[in-house]
Design an enzyme around this catalytic site. Structure first.
Site, PDB file in Angstrom:
ATOM      1  N   LYS A  86     -29.145   7.646  -4.050  1.00 17.92           N
ATOM      2  CA  LYS A  86     -30.075   7.606  -5.184  1.00 17.92           C
ATOM      3  C   LYS A  86     -31.251   6.685  -4.856  1.00 17.92           C
ATOM      4  CE  LYS A  86     -26.600   8.848  -8.545  1.00 17.92           C
ATOM      5  NZ  LYS A  86     -25.460   8.429  -9.341  1.00 17.92           N
TER       6      LYS A  86
ATOM      7  N   GLN B 232     -23.511   3.430 -12.653  1.00 12.52           N
ATOM      8  CA  GLN B 232     -22.663   4.315 -11.859  1.00 12.52           C
ATOM      9  C   GLN B 232     -21.232   4.311 -12.409  1.00 12.52           C
ATOM     10  OE1 GLN B 232     -23.787   6.276  -9.164  1.00 12.52           O
ATOM     11  NE2 GLN B 232     -21.757   7.188  -9.377  1.00 12.52           N
TER      12      GLN B 232
ATOM     13  N   ASP C 278     -29.184   9.372 -17.483  1.00 14.52           N
ATOM     14  CA  ASP C 278     -27.978  10.199 -17.308  1.00 14.52           C
ATOM     15  C   ASP C 278     -27.730  11.086 -18.529  1.00 14.52           C
ATOM     16  OD1 ASP C 278     -26.594  10.231 -14.936  1.00 14.52           O
ATOM     17  OD2 ASP C 278     -25.456   8.400 -15.324  1.00 14.52           O
TER      18      ASP C 278
END
Ligand code: NDP
Length: 297
Positions: free
Chosen positions: A54, A98, A121
């Protein structure tokens, strides 16, 4: 019939190029650089690889990347304090924590502490509610990537029968909402569904997000249907080796389908590309700029 292979790798490269072009314009015209903060707690090897990828992708498209690596024993309160700081940091437009988090941390509490406008997200309860009610939201990256590929392949999805196998909060449910938003007739199937092959054979669009290697076989697929395989499963390939397969048995499904995403090289590469697209969108919205066309739901 030979199915068209929907090349997610090439599509994702195109999305990243688009994002990079928008970022360059933002810098030039508005002196503004989108920034993504990624928070990793603990040292789960898979999560470390994801975070590294990422970071590299974020920098590659010209965005700022802020990495926060915290030890596995980090207190929930300290993590919440970091999120509170990132929420008010004007250089940070997207925040990603995460998952999975260590067991002693309440993931839902942490996700819902993120400013919904920075929740790239799309897991915050406000974004889930906005998506469910057809309002502008941040959309989870994997289903957004699937939607982009489907729109590209079909043009309009209106009136098509879509079956989503899997009802998770991160893939199945938001995928179904997005398809409904594009006026598909949507069925969500799961582990308690009866006669799954018959349900799936009704689909013009079949999305498999099950987590079971090669469970969907050709006899689940209507001739000419579009098959989107979200699954990523590592299986034993013999001789001490492993290989990645999807939730669909590729050869038998491809023999029936009109188009299909492979694994690897299908949905997977789209997920990070959509994370970058979401960060760009979050930055544009926070500054009242027009949203990047083709990169949102
Ligand atoms: P979950 O385990 O959270 O959900 C799986 C879903 O599949 C559940 O709803 C479950 O039903 C359903 N299911 C399980 N077994 C069956 C069955 N025999 N018949 C019908 N339905 C079944 O998984 P995720 O949604 O998180 O992920 C799904 C797959 O997608 C995984 O392979 C994962 O690795 C992959 N993935 C890929 C991503 C990418 O970037 N390409 C990103 C995220 C996930 P029930 O609810 O009844 O238990």
């Amino acid at each position: 019939m030979t199915a068209k292979i929907i090349d997610g790798k090439a599509f994702a490269a195109r999305v990243r190029r688009d994002v990079a072009a928008h970022v360059a314009t933002m810098k030039e015209r508005h002196a503004m650089t989108p920034g993504l903060a990624v928070v990793l707690v603990g040292d789960d090897p898979a999560s470390r690889v994801y975070v590294k990828n990422k970071h590299a992708s974020t920098v590659e498209v010209g965005m700022n990347s802020f990495e926060h690596r915290l030890p596995a024993e980090t207190h929930e309160g300290d993590l919440l304090a970091l999120i509170a700081r990132l929420n008010t940091d004007p250089a940070v437009h997207g925040i990603l924590v995460q998952l999975p988090l260590p067991d002693h941390i309440d993931s839902a509490l942490v996700i819902n502490a993120i400013d919904p406008a920075k929740d790239v997200d799309g897991f915050h309860i406000s974004n889930v509610g906005l998506l469910g009610t057809g309002q502008k939201s941040m959309v989870p990256c994997t289903p957004l990537g699937c939607l982009m590929m489907l729109r590209d392949h079909h043009g309009s999805l209106s009136g098509l029968n879509a079956v989503v196998v899997g009802r998770s909060n991160i893939v199945g449910k938001p995928m179904a909402q997005l398809l409904l938003g594009d006026s598909c007739t949507v069925t969500i199937a799961h582990s308690r569904s009866k006669d799954l092959p018959t349900i799936c054979r009704g689909a013009d669009i079949l999305v498999a997000a099950v987590g079971r290697p090669e469970m969907i076989t050709g006899d689940f697929v209507k001739k000419g249907a579009t098959v989107i395989d979200v699954g990523i499963n590592r299986i034993d390939a013999g001789a001490g080796k492993t290989r990645l397969v999807g939730d669909c048995h590729f050869d038998s499904c491809a023999a029936q389908a009109g188009a299909i995403t492979p694994v690897p090289g299908g949905v997977g590469p789209m997920t990070i590309a959509c994370l970058l697209a979401n960060t760009l969108t979050a930055c544009a919205r926070s500054h009242g700029l027009s949203e990047p066309e083709g990169l949102t739901a």
